[in-house]
Write an enzyme that holds these catalytic residues in place. Sequence first.
Site, PDB file in Angstrom:
ATOM      1  N   TYR A  65       0.866  -1.177   0.000  1.00 26.68           N
ATOM      2  CA  TYR A  65       0.000   0.000   0.000  1.00 26.68           C
ATOM      3  C   TYR A  65       0.900   1.223   0.000  1.00 26.68           C
ATOM      4  O   TYR A  65       1.910   1.272   0.704  1.00 26.68           O
ATOM      5  CB  TYR A  65      -0.900   0.032   1.235  1.00 26.68           C
ATOM      6  N   GLU A  67      -0.503   4.852  -0.474  1.00 27.91           N
ATOM      7  CA  GLU A  67      -1.263   6.088  -0.647  1.00 27.91           C
ATOM      8  C   GLU A  67      -0.382   7.297  -0.344  1.00 27.91           C
ATOM      9  O   GLU A  67       0.436   7.273   0.572  1.00 27.91           O
ATOM     10  CB  GLU A  67      -2.493   6.106   0.262  1.00 27.91           C
ATOM     11  N   ASP A 242      -6.516  14.959 -23.983  1.00 20.39           N
ATOM     12  CA  ASP A 242      -6.417  13.519 -23.740  1.00 20.39           C
ATOM     13  C   ASP A 242      -5.681  12.918 -24.943  1.00 20.39           C
ATOM     14  O   ASP A 242      -6.249  12.771 -26.019  1.00 20.39           O
ATOM     15  CB  ASP A 242      -7.823  12.933 -23.593  1.00 20.39           C
ATOM     16  N   THR A 271      -3.052   7.341 -21.539  1.00 17.68           N
ATOM     17  CA  THR A 271      -2.787   5.987 -21.081  1.00 17.68           C
ATOM     18  C   THR A 271      -1.317   5.697 -21.340  1.00 17.68           C
ATOM     19  O   THR A 271      -0.639   6.448 -22.047  1.00 17.68           O
ATOM     20  CB  THR A 271      -3.652   4.954 -21.823  1.00 17.68           C
ATOM     21  N   LYS A 274      -1.433   1.449 -25.502  1.00 20.77           N
ATOM     22  CA  LYS A 274      -1.694   1.932 -26.855  1.00 20.77           C
ATOM     23  C   LYS A 274      -0.368   2.201 -27.586  1.00 20.77           C
ATOM     24  O   LYS A 274       0.540   1.381 -27.561  1.00 20.77           O
ATOM     25  CB  LYS A 274      -2.612   3.147 -26.825  1.00 20.77           C
TER      26      LYS A 274
END
Length: 479
Positions: A65, A67, A242, A271, A274
């Site tokens: 974890y 965060e 984007d 992203t 792609k």
Amino acid sequence: MSSSSAESTAFRSALEVVRSVEPRVAAAIGAELTDQRESLKLIASENYASPATLLAMGNWFSDKYAEGTVGRRFYAGCQNVDTVEALAAEHARELFGAAHAYVQPHSGIDANLVAFWAVLADRVEAPALRRAQARHVNDLTEQDWYALRRELGNQRMLGMSLDAGGHLTHGFRPNISGKMFDQRSYGTDPATGLIDYDKVAETAREFKPLILVGGYSAYPRKVNFRILREIADSVGATFMVDMAHFAGLVAGKVFTGDFDPVPHAHIVTTTTHKSLRGPRGGMVLCGPELADQVDRGCPMVLGGPLPHVMAAKAVALAEARRPDFADYAQRIVNNAQALADGLLRRGAKLVTGGTDNHLVLIDVTSYGLTGRQAEQALLDSGIVTNRNAVPQDPNGAWYTSGIRIGTPALTTRGLGTAQMDETAELIHTVLGQTTPGAGADGTASKAKYVLDDAVAEKVSQRAGELLAAFPLYPSVELS
């Protein structure tokens, strides 16, 4: 031990360990490699990550974890996570020339949500809170919070329409972005299929959006981001781009100047798969004025970051900084243009009449088909594509009238322009030999189709022969 044998050993060993616990999962993983090797993959949003990138995801970072951000975690023991996150961000900044990079988003939609909320917090929430605090001396009532929520949820977004090539995450109702914003779309010129920048400016002046979104998922041309930034500035909008689909073309310096969004946008999302050829994930780039808000993506929008995926992002971004990636990016575009030319010579109808980027959009109504019929007929023949709407699509977003094809994956395998022409012949053969079918009641169907099995088998066989000369993951043998 050679690199290739090391990669084979790594993947074989991993599958043996998986097989000892759940053999069906190991079998599915092996079958996926076989399917990908044997399929002519033309899905514009898919690619093949390197063995190094894939292996970077299967490790102990998955157990952590983390965060928070680098140096500011809510969990102890994250020093190694800090290392890989910092490396991924460094590579992203250097690759794209960005002041700040946030590499935690799990996907493109996560990256967009982080960007949206960063803009809302910067442009709306903070000023609204200051006004409320000035009125109520920090003692906000429930009515004050209600008014603030209404203000946050009543902002305007202007983005490309779905049928013109936009994306669901740019403010459309089925997506959470369409519930966050009052959205309006700009389309394309009906005669050319190209963005009409004067019309975008006119719509922006009338609508006065908080956010103007550039970028696309099915627009086969370059976009002039300098002009869109000028439009955004003229109405006081934040300009967001984007670039999920064409990030690899930006990274490879195929898109420069007015066509590189990073120098022009206030905030850029992407992203990492792609055309960038990395692991499935997202990323946000911005200037220093939005950096603090973007870094609050977790917990504002995201759950805990995925350190193993950030490690893979660092590897893929390092690969994209190598000189050969620029050659790869240029070959993507060369192949797409060769594929478009091959289709046009055979009589296919293409949206905008060609392409400047990695994708081609075929209007299959010229073959008498819907997109759904064409997609399935091609799949039967070993060619993997996806149906897609075309501008002013009469068949809607489900059946569609188009097929979107792209060249990043085949370019990764090494196919060149000569193979693109043959691919165009295979596509044309299938679509030309497919006819609409009838439903159970005998009426015309938008989904049923008729294709002779012999045609499908012949095309599939030829596609396999074509791919055999360009093996996928040649350094990896599972048996």
